[in-house]
Design an enzyme around this catalytic site. Structure first.
Site: not given
Lengths: 307, 307
Positions: A13, A89, A167
């Site tokens: 990410i 997050k 998730d």
């Protein structure tokens, strides 16, 4: 003047979203990174955040990309060193630690931003605006993806605390809580745990809505073929369909034009704005719904899953 | 002038604690009750809260004693009717609904009090005062009781949402969060689910403490014989032992005198004080720790349990 930023934990990410967004922003300058194994081209990479913070007093902001179980330690350490903190997050492994981070940041006078990238998807704002003056009758979330494709070899998602299918599911909940004008809370949940895993691979949630609208969610990690990230809404005055995780919007079946997706650039723009104004943004609503679903959810054991 | 109060849901806790405490208080007058089956001597009893609220506009306060899953509906209904609300623990089935009740009460201008009766145990204040200036090295909660004795035939505690052994365990957490000067959060949890039940019969928790003290809890519902509700604390300057659920205190092994237990009378005195001052008291910390323990807990299946 751009804020000097360090990226902490350099995984997929970070490479696919954070680094391009930072490089594309004139509000931030990437000056350091922290990673046990990886290197970031062109900036000094340290093995620990403590070493990075000591070596780079000029770093004003850290952006945290590690799995949630470790987030608290990094965030608390960065706050104690007087740096602003931006968090991927979910913002942590527990609701209590999330509230504690906000308290620590406020006490230290630094900005903390608990990001929800899905809220920045192209059509989320438009969906919220459209819903504002309508009466909801039903809202159905369908979030089905292939965990083998999206989380190859990521063992932490299957460990207790890794949240499993929540998730991705928390992304849907972050959109839900952004577009609904009314507060909801989980009323019923069924969680499916593979016999060999510590977190659920699928979940179904029903929410209580103050005016009795049917609000529900289905999360499933066993979807092969086309992936589904849809929210379908019925109101007293038409229907709304958000698909592709908030990137595509249909009103009464007709596609609405969009300027295109820019989730992470928008997150970094918001972070710069928060620092400019000396503010923080920590909406833990999506995280609370997840903890609530675990607390009152019915647990079912399903077939073992080999990833 | 005493506040006119209605008791909603007349079970064991209402009869053994609430009614005697209300009758012993000069700040409240019991004028109505709500129960599907039971009657309260000397006051009109209604089958639904809606009927009671309609029949008794003079009722200023409702005291809610039903199991947590139904609490939100009753509390929201009473708030919408402009009445002050006092709630047994735990304050609800989800963290989100608890926060929502506070928002509704604030908007309606009424008092809401999420009670934690164990915090009113005789020696909890003394324990907090003693700990305030000491450095914690360890704190161990041991909460072991016989579910067959304390919850005979109460099927709701074994249903998802009933919280299982966290129903008593949350009492310990309410004391923990009252006496500790430092914030903690759950870091690790193991939950033992009987093969035939939807909620855990035992749990072990470890908390993260900001200065690294060892903070842990063991909850177990399978204790026969003597019951254990102990909190044992070690500091840099002596040891503290709270036992009998906070009623008994030992400092460095020596028993400290007490005026005796008055948990529920103190709750009602506090409620009157909150209404007098137009304030509310909703500390959801214990509830958040429970939801967190479910969210990150490792689930183990243990022997079926017949109650």
């Amino acid at each position: 003047m751009a804020y000097k930023l360090a990226l902490v934990s350099v995984g997929t990410i970070a490479r696919t979203q954070h680094i391009p967004s930072i490089e594309g922003s004139d509000r931030f300058e990437l000056v350091a990174a922290v990673s046990r194994n990886a290197q970031v081209e062109g900036v000094p990479t340290h093995v620990t955040q403590a070493a990075m913070l000591a070596a780079h007093p000029e770093v004003e902001v850290v952006s945290l990309c590690m799995p949630p179980a470790a987030r608290f330690d990094y965030a608390a350490e960065a706050i104690a060193a007087g740096r602003h903190v931006m968090m991927e997050k979910p913002p942590g492994a527990t609701v209590a630690e999330c509230f504690e981070l906000r308290r620590l940041a406020d006490a230290a006078g630094v900005t903390i931003f608990a990001t929800w990238h899905s809220r920045e998807a192209a059509q989320v704002d438009a969906a919220r605006d459209w819903l504002k003056d309508r009466t909801l009758t039903s809202l159905r979330i369908t979030w089905k993806e292939d965990v083998r494709h999206w989380h190859p070899g990521q063992e932490w998602i299957w460990q207790p605390g890794g949240l499993g299918v929540f998730d991705p599911g928390i992304n849907a909940l972050s959109i839900l809580t952004a577009i609904l004008p009314d507060p909801v809370h989980v009323e019923k949940a069924v969680l499916e745990f593979p016999a060999n895993k510590g977190t659920p691979i699928a979940a179904r949630l029903s929410f209580r809505h103050p005016a009795g609208a049917e609000v529900s969610a289905v999360f499933d990690w066993r979807q092969t073929g086309p992936q589904t990230w849809d929210i379908d809404v019925e109101t007293d005055a038409g229907t709304l369909g958000l698909s592709k995780g908030g990137a595509e919007l249909r009103i009464d079946g007709a596609l609405v034009e969009t300027a295109g997706d820019a989730e992470y650039p928008r997150l970094y723009a918001r972070m710069a704005d928060l620092i400019d104004r000396g503010e923080s943004d920590t909406d833990y609503g999506p995280m609370i719904h997840v903890a609530d679903a675990f607390a009152l959810g019915e647990r079912r054991v399903v077939a073992a899953f080999e990833d």
